[in-house]
Design an enzyme around this catalytic site. Structure first.
Site, PDB file in Angstrom:
ATOM      1  N   HIS A  29       0.980  32.153  12.955  1.00  0.00           N
ATOM      2  CA  HIS A  29       1.573  31.050  12.189  1.00  0.00           C
ATOM      3  C   HIS A  29       1.985  31.522  10.798  1.00  0.00           C
ATOM      4  O   HIS A  29       3.099  31.220  10.327  1.00  0.00           O
ATOM      5  CB  HIS A  29       0.569  29.902  12.085  1.00  0.00           C
ATOM      6  CG  HIS A  29       0.966  28.816  11.145  1.00  0.00           C
ATOM      7  ND1 HIS A  29       1.580  27.650  11.563  1.00  0.00           N
ATOM      8  CD2 HIS A  29       0.835  28.706   9.786  1.00  0.00           C
ATOM      9  CE1 HIS A  29       1.810  26.883  10.515  1.00  0.00           C
ATOM     10  NE2 HIS A  29       1.367  27.495   9.424  1.00  0.00           N
ATOM     11  N   GLU A  30       1.114  32.266  10.132  1.00  0.00           N
ATOM     12  CA  GLU A  30       1.435  32.746   8.789  1.00  0.00           C
ATOM     13  C   GLU A  30       2.564  33.769   8.820  1.00  0.00           C
ATOM     14  O   GLU A  30       3.415  33.805   7.924  1.00  0.00           O
ATOM     15  CB  GLU A  30       0.187  33.342   8.133  1.00  0.00           C
ATOM     16  CG  GLU A  30      -0.965  32.364   7.967  1.00  0.00           C
ATOM     17  CD  GLU A  30      -0.570  31.094   7.225  1.00  0.00           C
ATOM     18  OE1 GLU A  30       0.385  31.143   6.423  1.00  0.00           O
ATOM     19  OE2 GLU A  30      -1.210  30.049   7.442  1.00  0.00           O
TER      20      GLU A  30
END
Length: 305
Positions: free
Chosen positions: A130-131
């Site tokens: 996600h990051e």
């Protein structure tokens, strides 16, 4: 559609900033506001990663760390088509994470010790992915710019209160007071709306990077539960950085309301589960291959301590 909406929201924030500049000094003030905003954004954009990491006392993680975190980040970055970002650890029991940096070549991923202790390897892979999606989508730069605009708008609103009504043909004191109160609120709303838009996009892209949306869905639920009951002292001291975390470190919202920096976790999890059905992903850990630098995180949480 996400980028189009983001562009519209940033255009609205720019117009608001220019309007305050006009209130403060007419056409000259409007142009001056743009110059000031450009300078502020240039300085913040160039040093954003160092500033945020320092605020949260993040410590670099070496490539030889025994937890395997650096290797996991590097291998997932390869899947995402990105250079490996720097990896940092934040000493706080609240499970959370964020990415920062002006571009993929100068990016960093920071995770908390609480995250390492509470997630399985598959869930951690979902969070890291996600990051990395935020980095690949250049969301870290976008959110830095919007945060700077919001701060500058608040500053100009205060100036307008004291000087705007004194300009010839300028607004009266009542209008200046209204602008002082409403402009910062409008800027904050736009900033939060941009943040919520980018979170949904990063969830989807992160699920594609790690290979299983259910890993990220499970991680979000665990992080939300931890963030709701465990304080993050550094985040409380620096609330302007709250939008950068994968889950709001300050407080939780049940709905995607105007004042939330993040979409509701329930909505995000529902979207990821729908995506998993479309992909045919299975809920069990190991359904899709994940880089393994250490022991897989099955059963008890947190094989990273």
């Amino acid at each position: 559609m996400g980028y189009f909406k983001t562009a519209l929201l940033m255009a609205a924030m720019t117009a608001l900033f220019m309007g305050l500049g006009y209130m403060f000094g007419g056409r000259g003030g409007m142009l001056g506001a743009l110059v000031v905003a450009g300078l502020m954004n240039a300085v913040t954009w160039w040093n954003s990663d160092k500033m945020v990491l320092r605020m949260h006392n993040a410590q670099p993680v070496g490539t030889g760390d025994r937890s395997g975190l650096s290797q996991l980040v590097a291998e997932l970055a390869g899947r995402a088509g990105l250079p490996a970002p720097a990896v940092y650890l934040i000493d706080t029991p609240q499970p959370n994470a964020f990415a920062t940096g002006r571009n993929p070549q100068n990016a960093a991923v920071a995770v908390t010790t609480g995250l390492m202790q509470s997630l399985s390897r598959e869930e951690l892979a979902g969070v890291v992915a996600h990051e990395l999606a935020h980095i690949r989508n250049h969301d870290t730069a976008i959110m830095t710019v919007t945060a700077t605009f919001a701060g500058a708008i608040s500053m100009l609103a205060n100036f307008a209160m004291f000087f705007g009504g004194r300009r010839e043909n300028g607004p009266g004191p009542v209008a200046s007071l209204a602008m002082m109160l409403l402009a910062p609120m409008a800027a904050a709303l736009v900033q939060m709306a941009i943040s919520r838009t980018r979170e949904y996009s990063a969830d989807r892209a992160g699920a594609q990077i790690c290979g299983n949306p259910l890993w990220l869905a499970s991680a979000l639920q665990r992080i939300q539960a931890g963030a709701a009951r465990i304080d993050n002292a550094a985040a409380e001291r620096n609330p302007a950085t709250a939008h950068m975390f994968i889950v709001n470190p300050l407080h939780a919202y049940r709905h995607d309301n105007l004042f939330a920096t993040h979409p509701s976790t329930e909505n995000r999890v529902a979207a990821l589960r729908q995506m998993a059905q479309e992909m045919g992903a299975r809920a069990e850990p190991g359904a899709t291959s994940v880089p393994r630098a250490g022991r897989p995180g099955r059963g008890p949480r947190g094989p990273w301590a």
